[in-house]
Write an enzyme that holds these catalytic residues in place. Structure first.
Site, PDB file in Angstrom:
ATOM      1  N   ARG A 153      -2.080  -0.668  -8.455  1.00 15.79           N
ATOM      2  CA  ARG A 153      -3.395  -0.179  -8.034  1.00 15.79           C
ATOM      3  C   ARG A 153      -3.358   1.350  -8.127  1.00 15.79           C
ATOM      4  O   ARG A 153      -2.443   1.973  -7.585  1.00 15.79           O
ATOM      5  CB  ARG A 153      -3.686  -0.599  -6.595  1.00 15.79           C
ATOM      6  CG  ARG A 153      -5.004  -0.062  -6.070  1.00 15.79           C
ATOM      7  CD  ARG A 153      -5.082  -0.108  -4.546  1.00 15.79           C
ATOM      8  NE  ARG A 153      -4.856  -1.429  -4.013  1.00 15.79           N
ATOM      9  CZ  ARG A 153      -4.435  -1.649  -2.767  1.00 15.79           C
ATOM     10  NH1 ARG A 153      -4.208  -0.641  -1.941  1.00 15.79           N
ATOM     11  NH2 ARG A 153      -4.244  -2.868  -2.335  1.00 15.79           N
ATOM     12  N   ASP A 195       0.853  -1.195   0.000  1.00 14.64           N
ATOM     13  CA  ASP A 195       0.000   0.000   0.000  1.00 14.64           C
ATOM     14  C   ASP A 195       0.886   1.241   0.000  1.00 14.64           C
ATOM     15  O   ASP A 195       2.047   1.187   0.416  1.00 14.64           O
ATOM     16  CB  ASP A 195      -0.884   0.021   1.257  1.00 14.64           C
ATOM     17  CG  ASP A 195      -2.103  -0.894   1.121  1.00 14.64           C
ATOM     18  OD1 ASP A 195      -2.226  -1.572   0.091  1.00 14.64           O
ATOM     19  OD2 ASP A 195      -2.921  -0.914   2.053  1.00 14.64           O
TER      20      ASP A 195
END
Ligand code: FDA
Length: 315
Positions: A194, A142
């Protein structure tokens, strides 16, 4: 973002950082947080994965936890992630998990097994990616605030080279001025990325502040990433962007297996089901664990309506 939304976000994230508020919400807010968090244990999370799979929705687990400043909690967090990967595999599922490097010790220098100083985040990330790969799984790094981007992308490059781009991915945030150049610089890895709008409170020098600019940057990034032939995780609840990406893919002959839609657990569940029913790959980002406060605060900061929901619940 309108001026009101911008101000609301700044105030909400600022208030969330206040220790007194944290104490009150942490004590009384668990019932409310369960809207966005799948439970406290890996068993809860696995049950949720199975429920979503029955609806054709895939999973991306996140063991909640954020910045820690000493090795002991960083190693404990790493053990939790490893144990979760094992449990998911033991339940007959392929692990797909996200980690926050700050929770695994990024920025802490320790003496590595070879006697040299190394970043603890690097050591622990290698351990979890290796474990996910052992089961044919996937580990996503992330992205946190802008001060961590250089280190995260440096490590991502090393991990792709060591473990392969089918086992590790990362995130690019559309609101950062640097992101377009970062995306280009990763093309040689054919990376699994992402793309998100960005959830942290960032200064103007680092990030765009208006919703219009961020949305335009978001679309540009996704389109360029797809046109470069890379796999793209379109992570947003913005249905206008989602429909635009669908049209772009159709118009440019981008196959449905070159991208997927990712949404957060508990948000726009109707849309998640609708997309899965239309034959798109949809993955729900499922956080679980006891350390839910930071994650929860960012979800509240994204939407004034959510703050009213919290206030009503607390009162
Ligand atoms: P936007 O905020 O413009 O919202 C569009 C619409 O979505 C809203 O009008 C509303 O209907 C709905 N919506 C959005 N947020 C909501 C909420 N909290 N509650 C209810 N409805 C809501 N960020 C980051 O910095 N690093 C990361 O690694 C990640 N990872 C990540 C993974 C996944 C799967 C997702 C979906 C998001 C992230 N994010 C993230 C968070 C991201 O940066 C962003 O803050 C949120 O996705 C909110 O932005 P939207 O793209 O949804 O658009």
């Amino acid at each position: 973002m309108s001026q009101f939304e911008q101000l609301y976000r700044q105030v909400a994230l600022g208030v969330a950082g206040n220790p007194v508020v944290e104490k009150i919400v942490s004590k009384q807010g668990w019932t409310l947080a369960q809207r966005f968090v799948a439970g406290e244990t890996a068993e809860d999370a696995i049950r949720t994965i199975k429920q979503l799979q029955a609806e054709g929705i895939r999973d991306n687990l996140d063991v909640l936890g954020e910045f820690v400043s000493t090795p002991e909690p960083a190693n404990a967090n790493t053990e939790m992630v490893l144990a979760t990967i094992d449990q998911v595999h033991a339940a007959g599922l392929v692990p797909y998990q996200s980690i926050k490097l700050s929770a695994l010790g990024q920025g802490q220098l320790v003496t590595g097994p070879d006697g040299r100083e190394q970043d603890l985040g690097d050591i622990n990330a290698r351990r979890v990616v290796a474990r996910a790969k052992q089961y044919g799984g996937f580990l996503n790094l992330d992205m946190e605030d802008h001060t961590r981007v250089d280190e995260t992308l440096r490590l991502f490059r090393e991990l792709v080279q060591e473990f392969g781009n089918q086992h590790v991915g990362t995130v690019l945030q559309a609101y950062l001025h640097r992101t377009e150049a970062d995306r280009r610089s990763l093309d040689d890895l054919q990376p699994n990325i992402r793309i998100v709008k960005g959830a942290y409170l960032e200064p103007e020098a680092a990030a765009m502040q208006s919703k219009g600019e961020i949305d335009a940057a978001y679309r540009r990034l996704v389109y360029k990433h797809l046109k470069a032939g890379n796999y793209c995780n379109v992570a947003t609840h913005d249905h206008q962007i989602i429909y635009d990406v669908m049209h772009f893919a159709l118009a440019h002959g981008i196959p449905k297996d070159q991208f997927e839609f990712q949404l957060l657990y508990g948000i726009r569940e109707d849309l998640q089901r609708e997309l899965a029913e239309a034959g798109y790959t949809v993955r729900s980002y499922i956080p679980f664990g006891k350390d839910w406060y930071g994650y929860y605060s960012r979800r509240i900061a994204e939407r004034p309506k959510n703050a009213l929901f919290v206030l009503r619940g607390l009162i």
